[in-house]
Design a protein around this motif. Sequence first.
Motif, short mmCIF file in Angstrom:
data_model
loop_
_atom_site.label_atom_id
_atom_site.label_comp_id
_atom_site.label_asym_id
_atom_site.label_seq_id
_atom_site.Cartn_x
_atom_site.Cartn_y
_atom_site.Cartn_z
N SER A 188 1.06 -0.94 -0.02
CA SER A 188 0.01 0.21 -0.11
C SER A 188 0.61 1.19 -0.08
N SER A 191 2.70 1.91 -3.62
CA SER A 191 1.40 1.92 -4.18
C SER A 191 1.88 3.85 -4.79
N SER A 282 -5.81 -3.90 -6.03
CA SER A 282 -4.40 -3.46 -5.51
C SER A 282 -3.26 -4.15 -5.73
#
Length: 305
Positions: A188, A191, A282
Amino acid sequence: MIEVKQVSKRYGEKTVVDQLTFTAQPGQVTGFLGPNGAGKSTTMRMIVGLDTPTSGEVLVNGRRYAEHAAPLQEIGVLLDAKAVHPGRTAGNHLLALARTHGIPRRRVDEVIELAGLTKVAGKRVGNFSLGMGQRLGIAAALLGDPGVVMLDEPVNGLDPEGVLWVRHLLARLAAEGRTVVLSSHLMSETSLIADHLVVIGRGKLLADTSVESLVAQAAGGGVTVGTTATTLLGGLLAGPGVTITRVAEEELLVAGLEPRQIGVVAAEHGIPLFELTPRTVSLEEAFMDLTRESVEYVSHLELAR
């Protein structure tokens, strides 16, 4: 710039890095990813001369690390934040590094302030928290004002403010034209930071691409369309290059058209829409899908799925 050219590393009969080739370019943050045991740490150690390639070549700004007269001014590295003598103060640790390269004391003060360590510069490193140790490691990496910065798990142990600081710091370094390499297991966070990705598994290159491209490839494309008129809308949207899949009673998956095109057709025919969403995944999901066959350590729960 970092250039890894057909690099392999073997320990006895075990190949840890296998014909790996990639380039980390100036002006962007390159995320260096892979599951545990993929060969990331070995590759980073070869970049800075701590390990010698069995074959191939690694260059930093056009030269092998050992060929640079002042390597700290070429590449700044954080590989192990705990690799500091615990009896030294933060200030003395940085000062000792600076003196090996003729770096002035004022630069030591600058990186201490930059890393938010001013209040603890006189404290012994052995008493530092994990987060404080990470900040010291980043300060050391920036000490020589290098054109290349390579950090392994830099946000490990940092609080939310520290994570945000690292994110902004790396973006700023890349904006200044530096080469930034970030190795992390936090998908996360990667990214949000990385512009480009190099993904390896079992020592081999799996992907050398942008975050957007990797995620789009994993998602497979298409638009999820929610409507009570699936049959009617599906017939109106059908055409060359368009694939329509009925996922549920009131849901279509349409590939080959953009959401705007679908919305216009629906509006022209008075068809109500309650969902019009490009299909996405994701980075974590894309990474897991890409490295599924390269994972060395799998838990029993994962095997049971």
